[in-house]
Write an enzyme that holds these catalytic residues in place. Structure first.
Site, PDB file in Angstrom:
ATOM      1  N   ASN A   9       0.989  -1.141   0.174  1.00 24.95           N
ATOM      2  CA  ASN A   9      -0.026  -0.149  -0.007  1.00 24.95           C
ATOM      3  C   ASN A   9       0.897   1.098   0.098  1.00 24.95           C
ATOM      4  O   ASN A   9       1.542   1.622   1.075  1.00 24.95           O
ATOM      5  CB  ASN A   9      -0.761  -0.086   1.388  1.00 24.95           C
ATOM      6  CG  ASN A   9      -1.762   1.378   1.453  1.00 24.95           C
ATOM      7  OD1 ASN A   9      -1.838   2.129   0.571  1.00 24.95           O
ATOM      8  ND2 ASN A   9      -2.221   1.426   2.634  1.00 24.95           N
ATOM      9  N   LYS A  11       0.108   4.184  -0.294  1.00 20.17           N
ATOM     10  CA  LYS A  11      -0.190   5.414   0.324  1.00 20.17           C
ATOM     11  C   LYS A  11      -0.108   6.710  -0.551  1.00 20.17           C
ATOM     12  O   LYS A  11      -0.179   6.693  -1.800  1.00 20.17           O
ATOM     13  CB  LYS A  11       0.171   5.641   1.827  1.00 20.17           C
ATOM     14  CG  LYS A  11       0.062   4.277   2.601  1.00 20.17           C
ATOM     15  CD  LYS A  11       0.350   4.553   4.267  1.00 20.17           C
ATOM     16  CE  LYS A  11       0.139   3.162   4.763  1.00 20.17           C
ATOM     17  NZ  LYS A  11       0.003   3.324   6.237  1.00 20.17           N
ATOM     18  N   HIS A  95      -9.745   1.055   4.716  1.00 24.19           N
ATOM     19  CA  HIS A  95      -8.192   1.226   5.509  1.00 24.19           C
ATOM     20  C   HIS A  95      -8.399   1.974   6.621  1.00 24.19           C
ATOM     21  O   HIS A  95      -9.260   2.906   6.627  1.00 24.19           O
ATOM     22  CB  HIS A  95      -7.256   1.585   4.399  1.00 24.19           C
ATOM     23  CG  HIS A  95      -5.791   1.799   4.806  1.00 24.19           C
ATOM     24  ND1 HIS A  95      -5.442   2.648   6.088  1.00 24.19           N
ATOM     25  CD2 HIS A  95      -4.720   0.772   4.761  1.00 24.19           C
ATOM     26  CE1 HIS A  95      -4.320   2.426   6.263  1.00 24.19           C
ATOM     27  NE2 HIS A  95      -3.797   1.182   5.643  1.00 24.19           N
ATOM     28  N   GLU A  97      -6.859   4.321   7.893  1.00 22.32           N
ATOM     29  CA  GLU A  97      -6.494   5.989   7.561  1.00 22.32           C
ATOM     30  C   GLU A  97      -7.923   6.321   6.956  1.00 22.32           C
ATOM     31  O   GLU A  97      -8.170   7.688   7.230  1.00 22.32           O
ATOM     32  CB  GLU A  97      -5.372   5.985   6.583  1.00 22.32           C
ATOM     33  CG  GLU A  97      -4.114   5.811   7.540  1.00 22.32           C
ATOM     34  CD  GLU A  97      -2.825   5.473   6.875  1.00 22.32           C
ATOM     35  OE1 GLU A  97      -2.881   5.481   5.790  1.00 22.32           O
ATOM     36  OE2 GLU A  97      -2.055   4.835   7.610  1.00 22.32           O
ATOM     37  N   GLU A 165      -5.319  -5.405  10.268  1.00 22.23           N
ATOM     38  CA  GLU A 165      -4.276  -4.451  10.485  1.00 22.23           C
ATOM     39  C   GLU A 165      -4.799  -3.766  11.650  1.00 22.23           C
ATOM     40  O   GLU A 165      -5.268  -2.762  11.609  1.00 22.23           O
ATOM     41  CB  GLU A 165      -4.208  -3.472   9.454  1.00 22.23           C
ATOM     42  CG  GLU A 165      -3.763  -3.989   7.958  1.00 22.23           C
ATOM     43  CD  GLU A 165      -3.200  -2.973   7.112  1.00 22.23           C
ATOM     44  OE1 GLU A 165      -2.371  -3.244   6.728  1.00 22.23           O
ATOM     45  OE2 GLU A 165      -4.114  -1.975   6.684  1.00 22.23           O
ATOM     46  N   GLY A 171       2.317   1.730  10.837  1.00 23.95           N
ATOM     47  CA  GLY A 171       3.124   3.132  10.655  1.00 23.95           C
ATOM     48  C   GLY A 171       4.082   3.452  12.044  1.00 23.95           C
ATOM     49  O   GLY A 171       4.466   4.322  12.116  1.00 23.95           O
ATOM     50  N   SER A 210       3.557  -2.486  10.389  1.00 27.34           N
ATOM     51  CA  SER A 210       4.791  -2.515  10.606  1.00 27.34           C
ATOM     52  C   SER A 210       5.453  -3.842  10.005  1.00 27.34           C
ATOM     53  O   SER A 210       6.411  -4.370  10.887  1.00 27.34           O
ATOM     54  CB  SER A 210       4.865  -2.175  12.003  1.00 27.34           C
ATOM     55  OG  SER A 210       4.691  -0.872  12.248  1.00 27.34           O
TER      56      SER A 210
HETATM   57  P1  PGA Z   1       2.762   0.099   7.752  1.00 23.82           P
HETATM   58  O1  PGA Z   1       1.268   0.236   7.026  1.00 23.82           O
HETATM   59  O2  PGA Z   1       3.363  -0.994   6.957  1.00 23.82           O
HETATM   60  O3  PGA Z   1       3.496   1.488   7.422  1.00 23.82           O
HETATM   61  O4  PGA Z   1       2.351   0.023   9.133  1.00 23.82           O
HETATM   62  C1  PGA Z   1       0.624  -0.779   6.534  1.00 23.82           C
HETATM   63  C2  PGA Z   1      -0.881  -0.350   5.958  1.00 23.82           C
HETATM   64  O5  PGA Z   1      -1.303   0.883   6.288  1.00 23.82           O
HETATM   65  O6  PGA Z   1      -1.509  -1.030   5.279  1.00 23.82           O
END
Ligand code: PGA
Length: 232
Positions: A9, A11, A95, A97, A165, A171, A210
Site C-alpha cells: 500500500n 499511500k 483502510h 486511515e 491491520e 506506521g 509495521s
Molecule cells: P505500515 O502500513 O506497513 O506502514 O505499518 C500498513 C498499511 O497501512 O497498510
C-alpha cells in the site's frame, strides 16, 4: 492451499517517475519460482500507468479506495467502474486511515464492498482494532465485528480478501507477533465460516502493520495468515 499475497500500500507516496522506477526494480527482482501473488497499490494518478507497466508480469494493481456510487456529483471521488476499466483487479476498502480521517463507517465500507463486486473488483477489506479497543475488548472482537459488518446484507458474496491491520501497529514500528496475527485470523475465519459458509471461509486473510524485511518471514510461514499488506 490458499495462494499467498504480498501487497504494497503506497499511500500518498511516489510520484510518476518513482512509481515507474520502483516497478522496474520490483519486476527485475521477482524470482522465477515466485509462489505468491504480488499486488501494488499506487496513488490514483499513477494507477493507469502502473497497470500498463505490469501488464505482462505476475504483478497486479490495486486502488487504495473507491466511491460506492457508479458516477455522480462526488467531487474528488473515483468509482469502481473507472478502476476496473483501467486494469485494476483489487481495491483496498476501509483502510484504517480512511476510517479515521474520512469517517468511513462500517455501513460505508459495506456499500463499497458491494460496489467493488458490481464492477468486477476484488475488495481487500481492512479491519483492525485501535489501542484503546485492544485494551478494553481484546484483539479479535473489533476485527471480527468489522468483517461481519462488511460482508453482511449482500445477496451473494463475491471474492474478497481480509487484511487484519491493528491500528496501533500501522506506521508505528509496533508489530503484532505472528502468533497474535494467527489467533485473530483464526477468529475472523471462524466468524466468516459460521456466518457466510465454508467457501467464503476459505478467503485469504492478510496481516498488515509495521511489516518489514526482518519480520515478514514469520507471517508468511504461518498456515493461518495468507500474506501481508505492507505500507511504509
Ligand atoms: P505500515 O502500513 O506497513 O506502514 O505499518 C500498513 C498499511 O497501512 O497498510
Amino acid at each position: 492451499m490458499r495462494h499467498k499475497i504480498v501487497a504494497g500500500n503506497w499511500k500518498m507516496h511516489k510520484n510518476a517517475e518513482e512509481t515507474e522506477d520502483f516497478l522496474n526494480e520490483l519486476i527485475d527482482q521477482l524470482p522465477d519460482d515466485l509462489n505468491a501473488e504480488i499486488i501494488v497499490a499506487p496513488t490514483f494518478v499513477n494507477l493507469a500507468s502502473a497497470a500498463d507497466h505490469v501488464e505482462f508480469t505476475p504483478i497486479t494493481v490495486a486502488a487504495q479506495n473507491m466511491h460506492q456510487a457508479e458516477s455522480g456529483a462526488y467531487t474528488g471521488e473515483i468509482s469502481g467502474a473507472f478502476l476496473s476499466k483501467l486494469g485494476c483487479k483489487f481495491v483496498l476498502i476501509g483502510h484504517s486511515e480512511r476510517r479515521q480521517y474520512h469517517s468511513e463507517s462500517d455501513e460505508v465500507v459495506q456499500a463499497k464492498v458491494a460496489a467493488a463486486w458490481k464492477h468486477g473488483l476484488v475488495p481487500i477489506i481492512c479491519v483492525g482494532e485501535t489501542l484503546e479497543e485492544l485494551e478494553t475488548q481484546g484483539q479479535s472482537a473489533v476485527p471480527v465485528a468489522q468483517t461481519i459488518a462488511a460482508l453482511s446484507g449482500h445477496e451473494t458474496l463475491g471474492e474478497f480478501v481480509i487484511a487484519y491491520e491493528p491500528v496501533w501497529a500501522i506506521g508505528t514500528g509496533k508489530v503484532a507477533t505472528p502468533q497474535e496475527a494467527e489467533e485473530v485470523s483464526k477468529a475472523i475465519r471462524k466468524a466468516i465460516t459460521e456466518n457466510f459458509g465454508a467457501e467464503s471461509g476459505q478467503s485469504r486473510i492478510l496481516y498488515g502493520g509495521s511489516v518489514k524485511a526482518n519480520n515478514v518471514a514469520g507471517f508468511l510461514a504461518s498456515g493461518e495468515v495468507d500474506g501481508v499488506l505492507v505500507g511504509g
